[in-house]
Scaffold this active site. Structure first.
Site, PDB file in Angstrom:
ATOM      1  N   TYR A   1      -1.468  -0.286   9.821  1.00 27.99           N
ATOM      2  CA  TYR A   1      -1.371  -0.769   8.705  1.00 27.99           C
ATOM      3  C   TYR A   1      -0.478  -0.693   8.149  1.00 27.99           C
ATOM      4  CZ  TYR A   1      -3.436  -1.154   4.380  1.00 27.99           C
ATOM      5  OH  TYR A   1      -3.776  -1.802   3.050  1.00 27.99           O
TER       6      TYR A   1
ATOM      7  N   THR B   1       0.933  -1.222   0.100  1.00 22.16           N
ATOM      8  CA  THR B   1      -0.212   0.087   0.455  1.00 22.16           C
ATOM      9  C   THR B   1       0.562   1.487   0.034  1.00 22.16           C
ATOM     10  OG1 THR B   1      -1.359   1.488   1.238  1.00 22.16           O
ATOM     11  CG2 THR B   1       0.127  -0.367   2.441  1.00 22.16           C
TER      12      THR B   1
END
Ligand code: UDP
Length: 325
Positions: free
Chosen positions: A141, A117
């Site tokens: 995350y 990501t």
């Protein structure tokens, strides 16, 4: 390569990749615990319902299937939740991924495509962001994904017959143009989905988080990529490894962005609904702009976007939203 093992293939991005693999004639096995995925989203191949933490089932399934490539999607993806519950993220996104790499090594399997990501970049100083920008995630995350990438890099460096590609996704949006699959989460937090659900009347209004950013209209800029173009990047990455190239890390985005206000304008125009929008304070941890430099992906793999068009992205997402009822 013929047989591909896909963890998380019942989820939003995973299901679009499984569809693309099916269209290209691959044999596919999806391994998914259906915690956020949906069995009916798996349009191709077999589905084994299992958890990544179930090493026995994972090992048995992999050993029986003996895939030529492995695409690993299964992960938790909510930034705010990761801040509140970091251990959940490190356990699933980092530990369970490490567990998977270990089993792959044990069985002598290689060719991993890993969903990473743009959150690994944190708040980048320059845009567009290249892969050379040092990772500096600002939430658990992003950190959990960065760690898994690092483990892969170290493993590949130490192991001659192990190769991987990490794909760093920017803002993924849109749905299958035929309306069969799309995003279906209980908590819609992403801008386009949230805007369309507001248009549908599920929310009273759309909050615009921050209007005083150092951008032309004061709202944040993101690089929105259609999920089918992202799916195509996974197939390009598999081809890249199959052609004998080494491991790599690639940004996945179009290389230009839109502001929140621009997205809202397109969503109003596509839906024909003048839904309510309210200005709200900045959301913690949002970089002002996040745009991919995707030249490396294009040059190394020949990937070319087919849906670099915000109107198309929003339209396919809207058709899907309407189907959800
Ligand atoms: N955003 C917003 N209202 C919303 C959801 C998102 O203003 O209801 C903004 C958010 O602050 C960010 C951009 O839209 O600037 C994209 O956010 P999203 O959650 O879709 O993706 P992210 O970039 O955080 O991965």
């Amino acid at each position: 390569m013929k047989k591909i093992f896909v963890t998380g293939g019942a989820g939003y991005i995973g299901s679009h990749v499984v569809k693309a693999l099916g269209e290209r004639g691959f044999d596919v096995l999806t391994y998914d615990n259906l915690s956020t995925g949906h069995a009916e989203a798996v349009l191709h191949g077999q589905l084994v319902v299992g958890d990544l933490s179930d090493s026995e089932l994972l090992r048995r399934t992999l050993n029986h299937y003996r895939p030529d490539g492995v695409i690993h999607f299964a992960a938790h993806i909510e930034v705010a939740e990761s801040v509140d519950n970091p251990l959940k993220y490190y356990r699933n996104n980092t530990l369970n991924a490490l567990n998977l790499w270990e089993i792959l090594r044990e069985l002598n399997l290689s060719n991993v495509i890993f969903s990473s990501t743009a959150a690994v970049y944190g708040i980048p100083e320059h845009n567009p962001v290249t892969e050379e920008t040092p990772p500096a995630p600002i939430n658990p995350y992003g950190a959990s994904k960065m760690m898994s990438e690092r483990v892969l890099a170290d493993l590949a460096a130490a192991t001659r017959d192990f190769k991987y590609v990490a794909l760093r996704y920017f803002n993924v949006a849109g749905a299958d143009p035929q309306g069969r699959i799309g995003q279906k989460y209980r908590n819609a937090t992403h801008l386009i989905t949230r805007a369309l659900k507001t248009a549908k009347g599920e929310y009273d209004g759309l909050q615009v988080f921050g209007t005083d950013y150092p951008t032309p209209d004061g709202t944040c800029i993101r690089d929105y990529i259609h999920v089918d173009d992202l799916a195509a990047a996974h197939l390009a990455a598999l081809d890249h490894l199959a052609a004998g190239h080494g491991s790599g890390v690639f940004n996945c985005g179009y290389g230009h962005g839109y502001s929140v206000k621009e997205v809202v304008a397109v969503a109003r125009q596509v839906t024909g609904i003048d839904f309510r929008v309210e200005e709200a304070p900045r959301r913690a941890g949002d970089p002002p702009a996040l745009v991919a430099d995707s030249r490396r992906l294009r040059q190394a793999t020949g990937w070319q976007p087919r849906h670099d068009d915000l109107d198309f992205i929003v339209r396919t997402a809207w058709e899907w939203e309407k189907r959800l009822g």
